[in-house]
Design a protein around this motif. Structure first.
Motif, mmCIF file in Angstrom:
data_model
loop_
_atom_site.group_PDB
_atom_site.id
_atom_site.type_symbol
_atom_site.label_atom_id
_atom_site.label_comp_id
_atom_site.label_asym_id
_atom_site.label_seq_id
_atom_site.Cartn_x
_atom_site.Cartn_y
_atom_site.Cartn_z
ATOM 1 N N PRO A 294 11.635 -20.312 6.610
ATOM 2 C CA PRO A 294 10.456 -19.255 5.827
ATOM 3 C C PRO A 294 10.563 -18.086 6.816
ATOM 4 N N VAL A 295 10.531 -16.736 6.343
ATOM 5 C CA VAL A 295 10.463 -15.084 7.050
ATOM 6 C C VAL A 295 10.058 -14.149 6.421
ATOM 7 N N ASN A 296 8.698 -13.910 7.762
ATOM 8 C CA ASN A 296 7.364 -13.170 7.258
ATOM 9 C C ASN A 296 8.253 -11.969 7.173
ATOM 10 N N GLU A 297 7.751 -10.576 7.001
ATOM 11 C CA GLU A 297 8.143 -9.518 7.038
ATOM 12 C C GLU A 297 6.961 -8.168 6.731
ATOM 13 N N ILE A 298 7.285 -7.498 8.061
ATOM 14 C CA ILE A 298 5.958 -6.061 7.215
ATOM 15 C C ILE A 298 6.864 -4.742 7.418
ATOM 16 N N TYR A 299 6.268 -3.938 7.252
ATOM 17 C CA TYR A 299 6.790 -2.491 7.437
ATOM 18 C C TYR A 299 5.778 -1.650 7.276
ATOM 19 N N GLU A 300 4.975 -0.850 8.131
ATOM 20 C CA GLU A 300 4.313 -0.229 8.214
ATOM 21 C C GLU A 300 4.825 1.069 8.832
ATOM 22 N N PHE A 301 4.804 2.417 7.623
ATOM 23 C CA PHE A 301 4.599 3.184 8.366
ATOM 24 C C PHE A 301 3.558 4.175 7.955
ATOM 25 N N SER B 85 8.118 14.179 10.278
ATOM 26 C CA SER B 85 8.924 12.784 10.139
ATOM 27 C C SER B 85 7.727 11.503 10.346
ATOM 28 N N THR B 86 8.416 10.387 10.449
ATOM 29 C CA THR B 86 7.776 9.420 9.822
ATOM 30 C C THR B 86 7.956 8.546 11.311
ATOM 31 N N GLU B 87 6.802 7.609 11.551
ATOM 32 C CA GLU B 87 7.398 6.261 12.204
ATOM 33 C C GLU B 87 7.582 4.833 11.265
ATOM 34 N N LEU B 88 8.216 3.738 11.174
ATOM 35 C CA LEU B 88 8.150 2.749 11.198
ATOM 36 C C LEU B 88 8.595 1.750 12.425
ATOM 37 N N LYS B 89 7.488 0.677 11.315
ATOM 38 C CA LYS B 89 6.829 -0.293 12.595
ATOM 39 C C LYS B 89 7.269 -1.023 11.538
ATOM 40 N N VAL B 90 8.473 -2.309 12.265
ATOM 41 C CA VAL B 90 8.418 -3.471 11.205
ATOM 42 C C VAL B 90 7.893 -5.074 12.338
ATOM 43 N N LYS B 91 7.508 -5.603 11.648
ATOM 44 C CA LYS B 91 7.508 -7.105 12.013
ATOM 45 C C LYS B 91 8.571 -8.172 11.532
ATOM 46 N N VAL B 92 9.164 -8.855 11.960
ATOM 47 C CA VAL B 92 9.560 -9.660 11.007
ATOM 48 C C VAL B 92 9.479 -11.280 11.903
ATOM 49 N N GLU B 93 8.374 -12.450 11.056
ATOM 50 C CA GLU B 93 8.426 -13.558 11.787
ATOM 51 C C GLU B 93 9.469 -14.729 11.480
ATOM 52 N N VAL C 164 0.790 -1.295 0.149
ATOM 53 C CA VAL C 164 -0.452 -0.499 0.010
ATOM 54 C C VAL C 164 0.604 1.620 0.412
ATOM 55 N N LYS C 165 1.021 2.006 -0.793
ATOM 56 C CA LYS C 165 1.783 3.341 -1.121
ATOM 57 C C LYS C 165 1.651 3.676 0.198
ATOM 58 N N ASN C 166 3.476 3.747 0.604
ATOM 59 C CA ASN C 166 3.360 5.286 1.900
ATOM 60 C C ASN C 166 2.904 4.985 3.019
ATOM 61 N N LYS C 167 1.929 3.718 3.009
ATOM 62 C CA LYS C 167 1.174 3.144 4.230
ATOM 63 C C LYS C 167 2.865 1.640 4.340
ATOM 64 N N LYS C 168 2.663 0.975 3.646
ATOM 65 C CA LYS C 168 2.830 -0.441 4.373
ATOM 66 C C LYS C 168 2.905 -1.136 3.041
ATOM 67 N N PHE C 169 3.981 -2.297 3.130
ATOM 68 C CA PHE C 169 4.359 -3.583 1.940
ATOM 69 C C PHE C 169 5.193 -4.847 3.687
ATOM 70 N N ALA C 170 4.966 -6.061 2.812
ATOM 71 C CA ALA C 170 4.956 -7.187 4.021
ATOM 72 C C ALA C 170 5.521 -8.231 3.074
ATOM 73 N N LEU C 171 6.701 -8.468 3.121
ATOM 74 C CA LEU C 171 6.913 -10.136 1.941
ATOM 75 C C LEU C 171 7.510 -10.909 2.694
ATOM 76 N N SER C 172 7.283 -12.387 2.124
ATOM 77 C CA SER C 172 7.552 -13.313 2.412
ATOM 78 C C SER C 172 8.994 -14.276 1.834
ATOM 79 N N LEU C 173 9.185 -15.136 2.368
ATOM 80 C CA LEU C 173 10.490 -15.571 1.870
ATOM 81 C C LEU C 173 10.035 -16.370 2.534
#
Length: 91
Positions: A30-37, A44-52, A16-25
């Motif tokens: 296996p790795v799942n990553e979620i980045y939220e802006f 300023s921008t807050e970045l939240k990262v979740k890695v599983e 989601v442009k300028n909001k969120k992206f996620a990827l899966s390896l």
């Protein structure tokens, strides 16, 4: 992580442009990553990262202490976030 190479096929699972992206390896580890802006409203921008992920058994057997794993994760997270910050700020 700790010298273990994470190789596999990466797929963007959300974007989601300028909001969120996620990827899966997909692969051996296996790795799942979620980045939220989010805009903090002060320029300023807050970045939240979740890695599983699951710790590979050979790594876990070498460092069975959960506190050690948590400390290593914190160090790795700081390093990744610093790289993202440098990339985003162009410095």
């Amino acid at each position: 992580m700790m010298g273990v190479k994470f190789r596999g096929k990466g797929t963007v699972t959300d974007n989601v442009k300028n909001k969120k992206f996620a990827l899966s390896l997909e692969g051996k580890h296996p790795v799942n990553e979620i980045y939220e802006f989010s805009d903090k409203g002060d320029g300023s921008t807050e970045l939240k990262v979740k890695v599983e992920y699951e710790i590979p058994s050979k790594v876990f057997s070498a460092i069975a202490d959960k506190l050690v794993v948590q400390r290593l994760n914190a160090i790795e997270a700081r390093n990744v976030l610093e790289k993202i910050k440098l990339f985003c700020e162009g410095t």
